[in-house]
Design a protein around this motif. Structure first.
Motif, PDB file in Angstrom:
ATOM      1  N   VAL A 259      -8.236   5.927   8.982  1.00  0.00           N
ATOM      2  CA  VAL A 259      -8.105   4.571   8.436  1.00  0.00           C
ATOM      3  C   VAL A 259      -6.670   4.089   8.620  1.00  0.00           C
ATOM      4  O   VAL A 259      -5.723   4.815   8.312  1.00  0.00           O
ATOM      5  CB  VAL A 259      -8.504   4.558   6.940  1.00  0.00           C
TER       6      VAL A 259
ATOM      7  N   VAL B 205      -7.141  -3.733   6.671  1.00  0.00           N
ATOM      8  CA  VAL B 205      -7.606  -2.347   6.697  1.00  0.00           C
ATOM      9  C   VAL B 205      -8.601  -2.171   7.841  1.00  0.00           C
ATOM     10  O   VAL B 205      -9.555  -2.938   7.953  1.00  0.00           O
ATOM     11  CB  VAL B 205      -8.296  -1.977   5.368  1.00  0.00           C
TER      12      VAL B 205
ATOM     13  N   ASN C 113     -15.691  -6.968   7.560  1.00  0.00           N
ATOM     14  CA  ASN C 113     -15.309  -6.955   6.151  1.00  0.00           C
ATOM     15  C   ASN C 113     -15.050  -8.370   5.664  1.00  0.00           C
ATOM     16  O   ASN C 113     -14.550  -9.205   6.406  1.00  0.00           O
ATOM     17  CB  ASN C 113     -14.031  -6.134   5.971  1.00  0.00           C
TER      18      ASN C 113
ATOM     19  N   LYS D 252       0.852  -1.203   0.000  1.00  0.00           N
ATOM     20  CA  LYS D 252       0.000   0.000   0.000  1.00  0.00           C
ATOM     21  C   LYS D 252       0.882   1.245   0.000  1.00  0.00           C
ATOM     22  O   LYS D 252       0.501   2.275  -0.572  1.00  0.00           O
ATOM     23  CB  LYS D 252      -0.907  -0.010   1.228  1.00  0.00           C
TER      24      LYS D 252
ATOM     25  N   GLU E 182      -4.389   6.859   7.081  1.00  0.00           N
ATOM     26  CA  GLU E 182      -4.982   7.530   5.933  1.00  0.00           C
ATOM     27  C   GLU E 182      -6.221   8.324   6.333  1.00  0.00           C
ATOM     28  O   GLU E 182      -6.989   7.888   7.202  1.00  0.00           O
ATOM     29  CB  GLU E 182      -5.384   6.425   4.950  1.00  0.00           C
ATOM     30  N   GLU E 183      -6.414   9.422   5.693  1.00  0.00           N
ATOM     31  CA  GLU E 183      -7.608  10.246   5.859  1.00  0.00           C
ATOM     32  C   GLU E 183      -8.850   9.408   5.515  1.00  0.00           C
ATOM     33  O   GLU E 183      -8.837   8.639   4.554  1.00  0.00           O
ATOM     34  CB  GLU E 183      -7.468  11.425   4.886  1.00  0.00           C
ATOM     35  N   PHE E 184      -9.914   9.536   6.293  1.00  0.00           N
ATOM     36  CA  PHE E 184     -11.168   8.836   6.016  1.00  0.00           C
ATOM     37  C   PHE E 184     -11.878   9.533   4.856  1.00  0.00           C
ATOM     38  O   PHE E 184     -12.012  10.754   4.848  1.00  0.00           O
ATOM     39  CB  PHE E 184     -12.054   8.850   7.269  1.00  0.00           C
ATOM     40  N   MET E 185     -12.301   8.745   3.875  1.00  0.00           N
ATOM     41  CA  MET E 185     -13.058   9.317   2.748  1.00  0.00           C
ATOM     42  C   MET E 185     -14.514   8.883   2.868  1.00  0.00           C
ATOM     43  O   MET E 185     -14.802   7.683   2.966  1.00  0.00           O
ATOM     44  CB  MET E 185     -12.505   8.814   1.411  1.00  0.00           C
TER      45      MET E 185
ATOM     46  N   GLU F  74     -18.687   3.573  -2.842  1.00  0.00           N
ATOM     47  CA  GLU F  74     -17.588   2.852  -3.489  1.00  0.00           C
ATOM     48  C   GLU F  74     -18.020   2.213  -4.800  1.00  0.00           C
ATOM     49  O   GLU F  74     -19.171   1.847  -4.987  1.00  0.00           O
ATOM     50  CB  GLU F  74     -17.064   1.767  -2.548  1.00  0.00           C
TER      51      GLU F  74
ATOM     52  N   VAL G  33     -11.101   0.689   9.388  1.00  0.00           N
ATOM     53  CA  VAL G  33     -11.713   2.012   9.306  1.00  0.00           C
ATOM     54  C   VAL G  33     -12.194   2.342  10.715  1.00  0.00           C
ATOM     55  O   VAL G  33     -13.181   1.788  11.181  1.00  0.00           O
ATOM     56  CB  VAL G  33     -12.883   2.018   8.302  1.00  0.00           C
TER      57      VAL G  33
ATOM     58  N   LYS H 156     -18.822  -5.372   0.658  1.00  0.00           N
ATOM     59  CA  LYS H 156     -17.725  -5.976   1.416  1.00  0.00           C
ATOM     60  C   LYS H 156     -18.124  -6.476   2.798  1.00  0.00           C
ATOM     61  O   LYS H 156     -17.539  -7.420   3.301  1.00  0.00           O
ATOM     62  CB  LYS H 156     -16.577  -4.983   1.558  1.00  0.00           C
TER      63      LYS H 156
ATOM     64  N   MET I  53     -13.668   5.710  -4.364  1.00  0.00           N
ATOM     65  CA  MET I  53     -14.660   6.345  -3.493  1.00  0.00           C
ATOM     66  C   MET I  53     -15.181   7.547  -4.281  1.00  0.00           C
ATOM     67  O   MET I  53     -14.391   8.379  -4.744  1.00  0.00           O
ATOM     68  CB  MET I  53     -14.011   6.793  -2.187  1.00  0.00           C
TER      69      MET I  53
ATOM     70  N   VAL J 279      -9.349   4.330  -3.542  1.00  0.00           N
ATOM     71  CA  VAL J 279      -9.263   3.702  -2.226  1.00  0.00           C
ATOM     72  C   VAL J 279      -8.085   2.726  -2.227  1.00  0.00           C
ATOM     73  O   VAL J 279      -7.293   2.665  -1.303  1.00  0.00           O
ATOM     74  CB  VAL J 279     -10.567   2.941  -1.874  1.00  0.00           C
ATOM     75  N   GLU J 280      -8.003   1.948  -3.286  1.00  0.00           N
ATOM     76  CA  GLU J 280      -6.925   0.968  -3.418  1.00  0.00           C
ATOM     77  C   GLU J 280      -6.819   0.542  -4.874  1.00  0.00           C
ATOM     78  O   GLU J 280      -7.772   0.676  -5.652  1.00  0.00           O
ATOM     79  CB  GLU J 280      -7.211  -0.276  -2.578  1.00  0.00           C
TER      80      GLU J 280
HETATM   81  P1  AMP Z   1      -8.904  -1.674   0.861  1.00  0.00           P
HETATM   82  O1  AMP Z   1      -8.426  -3.072   1.187  1.00  0.00           O
HETATM   83  O2  AMP Z   1      -7.838  -0.658   0.831  1.00  0.00           O
HETATM   84  O3  AMP Z   1      -9.847  -1.638  -0.285  1.00  0.00           O
HETATM   85  O4  AMP Z   1      -9.879  -1.300   2.070  1.00  0.00           O
HETATM   86  C1  AMP Z   1     -10.982  -2.093   2.408  1.00  0.00           C
HETATM   87  C2  AMP Z   1     -12.178  -1.244   2.601  1.00  0.00           C
HETATM   88  O5  AMP Z   1     -11.936  -0.280   3.630  1.00  0.00           O
HETATM   89  C3  AMP Z   1     -12.557  -0.402   1.389  1.00  0.00           C
HETATM   90  O6  AMP Z   1     -13.338  -1.117   0.482  1.00  0.00           O
HETATM   91  C4  AMP Z   1     -13.317   0.727   2.033  1.00  0.00           C
HETATM   92  O7  AMP Z   1     -14.642   0.336   2.332  1.00  0.00           O
HETATM   93  C5  AMP Z   1     -12.585   0.929   3.324  1.00  0.00           C
HETATM   94  N1  AMP Z   1     -11.578   1.995   3.187  1.00  0.00           N
HETATM   95  C6  AMP Z   1     -10.288   1.869   2.840  1.00  0.00           C
HETATM   96  N2  AMP Z   1      -9.658   3.064   2.818  1.00  0.00           N
HETATM   97  C7  AMP Z   1     -10.581   3.978   3.157  1.00  0.00           C
HETATM   98  C8  AMP Z   1     -10.560   5.413   3.337  1.00  0.00           C
HETATM   99  N3  AMP Z   1      -9.435   6.120   3.183  1.00  0.00           N
HETATM  100  N4  AMP Z   1     -11.714   6.025   3.692  1.00  0.00           N
HETATM  101  C9  AMP Z   1     -12.845   5.311   3.894  1.00  0.00           C
HETATM  102  N5  AMP Z   1     -12.927   3.972   3.761  1.00  0.00           N
HETATM  103  C10 AMP Z   1     -11.821   3.297   3.401  1.00  0.00           C
END
Ligand code: AMP
Ligand code: GLY
Length: 439
Positions: free
Chosen positions: A142, A154, A222, A104, A183-186, A190, A156, A212, A271, A280-281
């Protein structure tokens, strides 16, 4: 073309189903495959998908023209590099390219350096420094393990306490959690946009939306994904153009500027809020279960497209899409994503297929009846070629039930009729897949 598919989940079943429709296909093998994939390919179970040398040897012996890699682990483990060295073509990003999912920190730094929209972040390898930073920023926030953590790395955090605990929990991920991203919350909605690329040209597929969390209303833990639908209306033409111009093309160009030619599927998890999309990823492979709704709507020859990605000849290719909608409901083992029972007989797959469903096997196997607790009554199940054998559960996510129809409403109504005829003890599924889009 002789094709070898690596993997054995629902995503790979959907890939196998689609590849098998190609007039270009010669011999077709899968390692390890699954009871679903064996309808299309010869499955070879005694080679590990993490044993690059054994996979290269197999590909050479069987004169494989294209290796298609489903899961992330072999990609991060350098399978594409090993195949390239041996002169075997693959639809698979190299180890360096797979860092976009495997680290990441790599992904976030790449996005920051090249101005690709994503959440603000800091990287830490020290628990106290991470906690100080979190106290300064406050929740929601996050916390992410740097490395691969099977979708569980991950957190949140909605409160400061949760966030501080999350930092301590990162050590449970071993080396993957030795460095973390805060990380900043967004806020927002999605969506997933998968794209095919040869490292130069990138063609987005229709957008999908995953679910998810394990329970209805996006409650609970999740998971790898409990269901999906496509196309996702949140990705309208304007957002789609933005994703292509501001995210996908710049990312491929950024990788190239770093000396990395990315060939394969690039998955952007997005997002979306107020008409703007942020990353997000990234994943270095097809999504699961997004693939199980995107491929049933693809009218073009996937094998031809994947071969063009591997050859670097994607430029000028177009993908045509059905106007239908698709929805996939994941039937999971009771208890998933925590512990769950295995070897429970599955009934009703044939009935569900007769109702028009596509059934993608995610965690099933065939065992002899004396090994299974209760005998399987679904004698006509197409996967039960062998008498006295039953299809049983063998994973957390067991089946993906997909339905396509002219409208999403119709696809949803029909898919649940199919889900209801399939039975295994403790089966769990979400009843609200696509509800957000229908609202
Ligand atoms: P990831 O494995 O990075 O996709 O993260 C898993 C889940 O966490 C994502 O599908 C989002 O629902 C949530 N998530 C990850 N990063 C953030 C973020 N910066 N802000 C809000 N939700 C996040
Ligand atoms: N559906 C989420 C993923 O494939 O990572």
């Amino acid at each position: 073309m002789n094709v070898l598919l690596i993997g054995g989940g629902g995503r790979e079943h959907a890939l196998a189903w689609k590849i098998a429709q190609s007039p270009l296909l010669g011999k077709f093998f899968a390692i390890p495959g699954s009871p679903g994939i064996k309808d299309f390919a010869e499955c070879v179970e005694d080679i590990s998908i993490n044993d690059n040398a054994a996979l290269v040897t197999f590909a050479k012996e069987r004169a494989i023209d294209l290796v298609v890699v489903g899961p992330e682990a072999p990609l991060v483990n350098g399978l594409a590099d090993a195949l390239n060295t041996a002169g075997i073509k693959s639809f698979a990003p190299t180890k360096d390219a797979a860092q976009i999912e495997g680290s990441k920190i790599f992904a976030k730094r790449l996005m920051k350096k090249y101005g690709i929209p994503t959440a603000d972040f800091e990287v830490f390898d020290n628990v106290d420094a991470a906690k100080d930073y979190i106290r300064k920023k406050n929740a929601p926030i996050v916390i992410k393990a740097d490395g691969l953590a099977a979708g569980k790395g991950v957190i949140v955090a909605q409160t400061l306490d949760e966030a501080l605990n999350a930092v301590d929990e990162m050590k449970n991920f071993g080396a993957a959690g030795s460095k973390i991203v805060v990380e900043e919350f967004m806020a927002g909605e999605e969506a997933s946009v998968l794209a095919l690329t040869d490292g130069e040209t990138i063609i987005p597929l229709i957008a999908a939306q995953d679910h998810k969390r394990v329970n209805d209303g996006d409650e609970g833990l999740n998971t790898g994904g409990m269901g999906a639908y496509a196309p996702a209306p949140i990705v309208d033409d304007k957002i789609a153009a933005q994703v292509e111009e501001k995210i996908l093309k710049p990312t491929i160009a950024a990788l190239k500027a770093e000396g990395i030619i990315y060939r394969g599927c690039l998955y952007a998890g997005l997002m979306i809020k107020d008409g703007a999309a942020k990353v997000v990823e990234f994943n270095c492979r097809f999504g699961d279960p997004e693939t199980q709704v995107v491929l049933p709507l693809m009218e073009s020859d996937l094998l031809e497209l994947m071969n063009a990605c591997a050859d670097g000849t994607l430029s000028g290719k177009k993908i045509s899409w059905s106007k239908d909608s698709a929805v996939c409901v994941i039937m999971a083992s009771g208890g998933y994503p925590k512990t769950y029972k295995k070897n429970l007989p599955i009934d009703g797959v044939t009935k569900a297929k007769a109702l028009g469903a596509m059934i993608f096997h995610a965690g099933t196997k065939i065992i002899r009846n004396e090994e299974c607790a209760i005998s399987n009554e679904d004698e006509n199940n197409s996967s039960l070629y062998i008498s006295n054998c039953s299809l049983v559960t063998s994973g957390g996510r067991v089946l993906g039930v997909t339905m396509t129809a002219p409208t999403l409403r119709e696809a949803v109504d029909k898919v649940y009729k199919c889900v209801e005829v399939i039975h295994f003890d403790d089966a769990h599924y979400r009843k609200d897949i696509a509800a957000r889009a229908l609202r």
